[in-house]
Design a protein around this motif. Structure first.
Motif, PDB file in Angstrom:
ATOM      1  N   TYR A  25       0.825  -1.199   0.000  1.00 26.11           N
ATOM      2  CA  TYR A  25       0.000   0.000   0.000  1.00 26.11           C
ATOM      3  C   TYR A  25       0.869   1.263   0.000  1.00 26.11           C
ATOM      4  CZ  TYR A  25      -2.739   3.906   1.449  1.00 26.11           C
ATOM      5  OH  TYR A  25      -3.283   5.153   1.498  1.00 26.11           O
ATOM      6  N   LEU A  59      -5.730  -7.863  -0.664  1.00 27.32           N
ATOM      7  CA  LEU A  59      -6.271  -8.390   0.581  1.00 27.32           C
ATOM      8  C   LEU A  59      -6.932  -9.747   0.379  1.00 27.32           C
ATOM      9  CD1 LEU A  59      -7.917  -5.162   2.051  1.00 27.32           C
ATOM     10  CD2 LEU A  59      -5.775  -6.225   2.783  1.00 27.32           C
ATOM     11  N   ALA A  98      -6.980  -9.594   6.072  1.00 31.24           N
ATOM     12  CA  ALA A  98      -7.628  -8.272   6.043  1.00 31.24           C
ATOM     13  C   ALA A  98      -7.755  -7.639   7.427  1.00 31.24           C
ATOM     14  CB  ALA A  98      -9.002  -8.376   5.382  1.00 31.24           C
ATOM     15  N   VAL A 122      -4.336  -6.563   8.697  1.00 32.74           N
ATOM     16  CA  VAL A 122      -3.876  -5.387   7.950  1.00 32.74           C
ATOM     17  C   VAL A 122      -4.623  -4.148   8.449  1.00 32.74           C
ATOM     18  CG1 VAL A 122      -3.712  -4.290   5.683  1.00 32.74           C
ATOM     19  CG2 VAL A 122      -3.212  -6.726   5.911  1.00 32.74           C
ATOM     20  N   LEU A 123      -5.901  -4.316   8.774  1.00 28.51           N
ATOM     21  CA  LEU A 123      -6.665  -3.217   9.351  1.00 28.51           C
ATOM     22  C   LEU A 123      -6.002  -2.726  10.632  1.00 28.51           C
ATOM     23  CD1 LEU A 123      -9.150  -1.379   9.705  1.00 28.51           C
ATOM     24  CD2 LEU A 123     -10.319  -3.330  10.761  1.00 28.51           C
ATOM     25  N   SER A 134      -2.871  -0.863   9.768  1.00 34.46           N
ATOM     26  CA  SER A 134      -3.138   0.436   9.148  1.00 34.46           C
ATOM     27  C   SER A 134      -3.375   1.505  10.209  1.00 34.46           C
ATOM     28  CB  SER A 134      -4.351   0.349   8.210  1.00 34.46           C
ATOM     29  OG  SER A 134      -5.565   0.233   8.939  1.00 34.46           O
ATOM     30  N   ARG A 161      -6.774   1.923   5.989  1.00 36.74           N
ATOM     31  CA  ARG A 161      -7.830   1.538   6.929  1.00 36.74           C
ATOM     32  C   ARG A 161      -9.183   1.484   6.216  1.00 36.74           C
ATOM     33  NH1 ARG A 161     -11.833   4.026   9.357  1.00 36.74           N
ATOM     34  NH2 ARG A 161     -11.192   6.035   8.461  1.00 36.74           N
ATOM     35  N   CYS A 202      -9.430  -1.570   3.957  1.00 33.97           N
ATOM     36  CA  CYS A 202      -9.652  -2.801   4.727  1.00 33.97           C
ATOM     37  C   CYS A 202     -11.110  -2.904   5.174  1.00 33.97           C
ATOM     38  CB  CYS A 202      -8.732  -2.833   5.946  1.00 33.97           C
ATOM     39  SG  CYS A 202      -6.986  -3.052   5.555  1.00 33.97           S
ATOM     40  N   ASN A 203     -11.666  -1.803   5.638  1.00 33.09           N
ATOM     41  CA  ASN A 203     -13.071  -1.791   6.031  1.00 33.09           C
ATOM     42  C   ASN A 203     -13.971  -2.117   4.848  1.00 33.09           C
ATOM     43  OD1 ASN A 203     -13.369  -1.186   8.864  1.00 33.09           O
ATOM     44  ND2 ASN A 203     -12.498   0.821   8.450  1.00 33.09           N
ATOM     45  N   TYR A 213     -13.194  -3.828   2.164  1.00 28.34           N
ATOM     46  CA  TYR A 213     -13.044  -5.248   1.833  1.00 28.34           C
ATOM     47  C   TYR A 213     -13.869  -6.114   2.789  1.00 28.34           C
ATOM     48  CZ  TYR A 213     -11.042  -9.883   1.289  1.00 28.34           C
ATOM     49  OH  TYR A 213     -10.895 -11.238   1.099  1.00 28.34           O
TER      50      TYR A 213
END
Length: 291
Positions: free
Chosen positions: A91, A99, A104, A107-108, A111, A120, A123-124, A126
């Motif tokens: 990213y 992701l 995911a 990673v959130l 972030s 962020r 990720c949300n 996704y």
């Protein structure tokens, strides 16, 4: 008068080219040792410090130290796995991220730790777009843990619409006390209260074994969101008998339920005497006029 016009090229091309630099040892000037196995990941200070304030501060702190050899010392990050760190790097270098359901949520979390707000949001997005029976509770857990209101709202809607199946999933048993309490406060759960109680009992049984604590300790906050007055007197008597064995419910909750039945009245403003969307209407409810 200036006639300068900002023209955008194809950012996909740029992203694909920049992705080639991720973990590319050639021309890199910094090395990270990632995870418990210390996997080396190579990066470029100028890119990381430009795109991320956390890395900029990290590098500035290193440079402020007197030892000139500090720049040769790799950064050890043992609390993040290589796949998560590489996703963060992707990213930072490209503005895009690859992701999967496996990474995911982590990673959130990263972030937020690294102050990457756009990551962020990705990720949300996704997690919301890939909600399923098997991961809805995981998404809710992440929303509660990381304070993500939009993810929490979307996860809650999904759980409400698919309560029966979600409550039978493995991830339901893995929810924290805090996250489960959030779910149980909903009026829109599509499940009858005896079934809700049974699922919570299963959750408490599993977590009692995992945590080495009694069921009452594990579920001490959760049980106060169970709407026991909605049960019939016969159901309530059976629940009382079960409680004598496993001590899941405190005495005051059982007593409050019997009080509602004795007075034939719920308690205005109290969610414990409010039917959920999935509550089966019972004859005993008719006297409780505020249900």
């Amino acid at each position: 008068m200036s006639n300068e016009v900002y023209m955008k090229g194809d950012i996909t091309v740029v992203a694909n080219e920049m992705k080639k630099l991720v973990n590319n040892k050639e021309m890199s000037d910094i090395k990270f040792m990632i995870g418990p196995n210390r996997k080396p990941v190579y990066a470029h200070r100028c890119i990381l410090s430009t795109r991320c304030d956390v890395f900029r501060a990290m590098f500035s702190d290193q440079e402020s130290k007197s030892d000139k050899n500090n720049k040769e010392i790799p950064f050890v990050l043992s609390d993040i796995t290589p796949d998560i760190f590489l996703a963060v790097m992707e990213y930072i270098y490209t503005g895009c991220v690859s992701l999967t359901g496996k990474i995911a949520i982590d990673v959130l979390g990263s972030s937020i730790e690294y102050g990457l707000d756009e990551l962020r949001k990705l990720c949300n997005q996704y997690l919301v777009e890939n909600l399923s029976i098997n991961n809805a509770c995981d998404a809710m857990q992440a929303a509660v843990t990381y304070g993500q209101d939009d993810l929490r709202a979307e996860s809650m809607c999904y759980i409400e619409e698919n309560t029966q199946n979600v409550f039978k999933s493995k991830s339901f048993h893995e929810m924290s006390e805090e996250a489960l309490s959030v779910v149980l406060q909903s009026d829109r759960l599509m499940m009858d209260e005896p079934d809700v109680i049974d699922c919570v009992r299963e959750w408490a049984t599993v977590n009692s074994v995992v945590m080495g604590k009694s069921m009452s300790e594990v579920a001490r906050k959760v049980v106060y969101h169970l709407r026991i007055p909605l049960l019939t007197p016969e159901e309530l008597h059976a629940l009382e008998e079960e409680t004598r064995k496993d001590k899941l419910l405190p005495v005051e909750l059982i007593s409050f339920a019997w009080k509602c039945h004795a007075l034939q009245k719920g308690e205005r403003g109290n969610p414990l005497t409010t039917r959920r969307a999935g509550t089966t209407m019972r004859e005993s409810h008719k006297g409780m006029d505020v249900l």
